[in-house]
Design an enzyme around this catalytic site. Structure first.
Site, PDB file in Angstrom:
ATOM      1  N   CYS A 146       0.446   1.575  -2.287  1.00  0.00           N
ATOM      2  CA  CYS A 146       1.217   1.528  -3.527  1.00  0.00           C
ATOM      3  C   CYS A 146       0.552   0.552  -4.502  1.00  0.00           C
ATOM      4  O   CYS A 146       0.306  -0.607  -4.160  1.00  0.00           O
ATOM      5  CB  CYS A 146       2.649   1.097  -3.243  1.00  0.00           C
ATOM      6  N   CYS A 176      -0.329  -2.111   6.146  1.00  0.00           N
ATOM      7  CA  CYS A 176       0.432  -0.957   5.693  1.00  0.00           C
ATOM      8  C   CYS A 176      -0.476   0.271   5.643  1.00  0.00           C
ATOM      9  O   CYS A 176      -1.680   0.161   5.419  1.00  0.00           O
ATOM     10  CB  CYS A 176       1.024  -1.219   4.315  1.00  0.00           C
ATOM     11  N   CYS A 220       2.196  -2.974  -5.148  1.00  0.00           N
ATOM     12  CA  CYS A 220       2.619  -3.767  -3.986  1.00  0.00           C
ATOM     13  C   CYS A 220       2.369  -5.254  -4.218  1.00  0.00           C
ATOM     14  O   CYS A 220       1.279  -5.654  -4.621  1.00  0.00           O
ATOM     15  CB  CYS A 220       1.874  -3.312  -2.732  1.00  0.00           C
TER      16      CYS A 220
END
Length: 351
Positions: free
Chosen positions: A77, A73, A80
């Site tokens: 975040c 990714c 996550c």
């Protein structure tokens, strides 16, 4: 009368064969009794393994499956729970073989996720999977969950006809909050990009959905006006969830403890947004075991113990055996509204 081996070799051979058959029959009966997915012809008792009832009698149907085919990714975040622990992605033909096995086992909806699914080969790998599921397997519903940062209009032009739902993750409509969460890349505006993708979905007739994870950084935000303006078909609102080895614990790539909110605080957020008609709330209790999750190796992930314990790959043992170790709560799947009108042909949307 007694016989010696020399005097009656034929009798001795028959005795040996008979003994060997008895031994094999005994061993086979034990294997049938203790191996998951196998049972004897008698149905008077159901074998148990580690205290759990063998599920072969009432096998789970993989009606809706979430396939996280990549862990990579471009966002970071902080909460996550499916992090980039590997960079492995199955070859396209193997992924398609697994998807066909799932269809044959009863799958009606496939959801592609990550990581960021548009990152691998810049979206073409994902597009080919979408086409295969809709055109070859003729699945009623094909959907994607993405952060939206890698999506280009040309992807819609090439693959949009075969996609039913595109869900974009958006946890805040305040750019500073997105920075704190880690849902950002450079100076790009996540919110501006969200509106752009919403317009593309309308133009290319793809149902638009929003997913939000509620946490300590956005729990006091009122998103009502923004959600109503974007008008998604569904707004999935999740409570921040800890998974050992992913976003919690010594081996985790994230430290999500600082994002976690209490159930009461989550409920207050839901009450504040109760006027949003497309709101679909999911607490940790509803979410934890009510999703069928396949990892990048096509292994079902069991989250019952607060971590992700993988089954064997469906490519090696088939769907029926692998799914028996998924920990999937089919009743909670139905309670949380997991089965809904998920084909854009049936949504009757006004484009």
């Amino acid at each position: 009368m007694q016989f010696s081996v020399i005097e009656s070799p034929m009798l001795m051979m028959q005795f040996c064969i008979s003994t060997l058959c008895n031994i094999l029959a005994s061993v086979f009966s034990k294997i049938c009794y203790w191996t998951p997915g196998l049972r004897t012809s008698s149905t008077s008792s159901i074998p148990q393994i580690d205290g759990e009832v063998n599920q072969s009698k009432n096998a789970t149907t993989p009606t809706s499956v979430n396939y996280h085919f990549t862990r990579k990714c471009n966002y970071k975040c902080g909460f996550c729970f499916h992090t980039a622990k590997t960079s492995f992605v199955l070859p396209l033909d193997e992924a398609q073989r697994g998807l066909k096995l799932l269809k044959e086992a009863g799958m009606e909806k496939i959801n592609f996720s990550g990581g960021e699914p548009f990152l691998h080969e810049k979206g073409d790998f994902l597009g080919k999977l979408v086409q295969y599921c809709k055109q070859d397997l003729q699945l009623p519903s094909v959907s994607i969950v993405s952060n939206g940062s890698m999506i280009k209009e040309k992807w819609f032009q090439k693959y949009g006809d075969d996609l039913d739902i595109l869900a974009i993750s958006c946890d805040s409509f305040d750019e500073e909050t997105n920075q704190l969460i880690g849902r950002t890349q450079g100076k790009k505006s996540h919110v501006d990009n969200l509106h752009k993708i919403r317009n593309w979905c309308q133009q290319y007739k793809v149902a638009f959905k929003i997913n939000s994870v509620i946490n300590t950084f956005n729990v006091d935000e009122d998103m009502t006006e923004n959600i109503l303006q974007l008008n998604p078909v569904r707004w999935k609102v999740f409570q921040c969830l800890l998974i050992d080895g992913e976003n919690a614990g010594e081996e985790a790539l994230r430290e999500a403890e600082r994002f976690v909110i209490e159930e009461q605080v989550f409920q207050e957020f839901l009450e504040r947004h109760s006027g949003v008609p497309c709101l679909v709330p999911e607490s940790n209790e509803k979410m934890r075991n009510s999703y069928l999750i396949l990892d990048e190796y096509m292994r079902f992930l069991d989250c019952r113990e607060g971590r992700k314990d993988p089954s064997k790959s469906i490519l090696d043992v088939g769907v029926k055996e692998a799914i028996s170790f998924s920990g999937f709560d089919e009743k909670m799947f139905l309670v949380r509204g997991g089965k809904y009108v998920w084909s854009k042909a049936d949504m009757k949307l006004e484009w």
